[in-house]
Design an enzyme around this catalytic site. Structure first.
Site, PDB file in Angstrom:
ATOM      1  N   HIS A 140       0.693   5.221   1.377  1.00 42.08           N
ATOM      2  CA  HIS A 140      -0.062   6.152   2.216  1.00 42.08           C
ATOM      3  C   HIS A 140       0.571   7.539   2.060  1.00 42.08           C
ATOM      4  CE1 HIS A 140      -2.788   7.281   5.381  1.00 42.08           C
ATOM      5  NE2 HIS A 140      -1.805   8.020   5.872  1.00 42.08           N
ATOM      6  N   ASN A 181       0.844  -1.201   0.000  1.00 45.38           N
ATOM      7  CA  ASN A 181       0.000   0.000   0.000  1.00 45.38           C
ATOM      8  C   ASN A 181       0.875   1.244   0.000  1.00 45.38           C
ATOM      9  OD1 ASN A 181      -2.441   1.575   0.307  1.00 45.38           O
ATOM     10  ND2 ASN A 181      -1.887   1.865   2.459  1.00 45.38           N
TER      11      ASN A 181
HETATM   12  C1  GAR Z   1      -2.648   8.981  -3.302  1.00 41.89           C
HETATM   13  O1  GAR Z   1      -2.062  10.161  -2.802  1.00 41.89           O
HETATM   14  C2  GAR Z   1      -2.496   7.864  -2.286  1.00 41.89           C
HETATM   15  O2  GAR Z   1      -1.332   7.937  -1.536  1.00 41.89           O
HETATM   16  C3  GAR Z   1      -3.709   8.078  -1.415  1.00 41.89           C
HETATM   17  O3  GAR Z   1      -4.739   8.443  -2.304  1.00 41.89           O
HETATM   18  C4  GAR Z   1      -4.163   9.149  -3.417  1.00 41.89           C
HETATM   19  C5  GAR Z   1      -4.723   8.543  -4.682  1.00 41.89           C
HETATM   20  O4  GAR Z   1      -4.368   9.292  -5.807  1.00 41.89           O
HETATM   21  N1  GAR Z   1      -4.014   6.883  -0.674  1.00 41.89           N
HETATM   22  C6  GAR Z   1      -4.578   6.912   0.537  1.00 41.89           C
HETATM   23  O5  GAR Z   1      -4.903   7.932   1.102  1.00 41.89           O
HETATM   24  C7  GAR Z   1      -4.785   5.530   1.168  1.00 41.89           C
HETATM   25  N2  GAR Z   1      -4.951   5.650   2.591  1.00 41.89           N
HETATM   26  P1  GAR Z   1      -4.512   8.633  -7.271  1.00 41.89           P
HETATM   27  O6  GAR Z   1      -5.906   8.016  -7.349  1.00 41.89           O
HETATM   28  O7  GAR Z   1      -4.369   9.780  -8.216  1.00 41.89           O
HETATM   29  O8  GAR Z   1      -3.428   7.629  -7.412  1.00 41.89           O
END
Ligand code: GAR
Length: 190
Positions: A103, A101
């Protein structure tokens, strides 16, 4: 060939970056993207990249074994790229140290339930942090608590808005996430 299945819930810019990175890779490929939101932008991106993207419901994930059966057949590694559902215990158990994952903060800070996407960056801004970053980790039964594989930091200046912080974090994600996935998979062979 090691097959990755990527899970995404929204825009999918990380999913796109990962698909592109592994496009001509000798040993690793993205076999499929799975998404739990019908209107997510990741479907458009996958169409453009000729990568299968499949919708599933929370019930397929938790109450019946549709997704678990699919994963057992089609995935060697699972990558969560902006995926917002908790991974059921039966999936974690079936893929020990095989679920990665990302974060958008420096765990253990700003982790746990409700801390995802822009919520993280609003909290970081509110607390006047002078740095934030990314954490890439294995997934266990608890949100954001699996073993950390990699972290990278970026500095935050008082003028940065939550959107500016999100941009800085996305740049770190694009730079590091595919390489860390690659190294993790390749080092699992030995
Ligand atoms: C990313 O910044 C990722 O790190 C975060 O969501 C965003 C998705 O962006 N993930 C979380 O917050 C998980 N807890 P994307 O859809 O453009 O890749």
């Amino acid at each position: 060939m090691t097959r990755i299945i990527v899970f995404a819930s929204g825009s999918g810019s990380n999913a796109e970056n990962i698909i592109t990175y592994f496009k001509n890779h000798e040993k690793i490929r993205v076999a499929k993207v799975l998404c739990n939101r019908k209107d997510a932008k990741v479907f458009e991106r996958c169409k453009r990249l000729n990568t299968p993207c499949e919708f599933f419901t929370k019930v397929d994930f938790t109450d019946n074994d549709r997704i678990l059966s699919l994963l057992k057949l089609e995935a060697d590694f699972i990558v969560l790229a902006g995926f917002l559902l908790k991974i059921p215990e039966k999936v974690v158990k079936a893929f020990p140290s095989k679920i990665i994952n990302i974060h958008p903060a420096l765990l253990p800070k700003y982790g746990g339930k409700g801390m995802y996407g822009m919520h993280v960056h609003y909290a970081v801004k509110k607390n006047n942090e002078t740095e934030s970053g990314i954490t890439i980790h294995f997934v266990n039964e608890n949100y954001d608590e699996g073993a950390i594989i990699f972290q990278a930091k970026t500095s935050i200046i008082p003028e940065d808005s939550p959107e500016d912080i999100a941009n800085k974090i996305h740049q770190l994600e694009y730079e590091h996430f595919p390489k860390v996935i690659e190294n993790t998979i390749l080092s699992s062979y030995v």
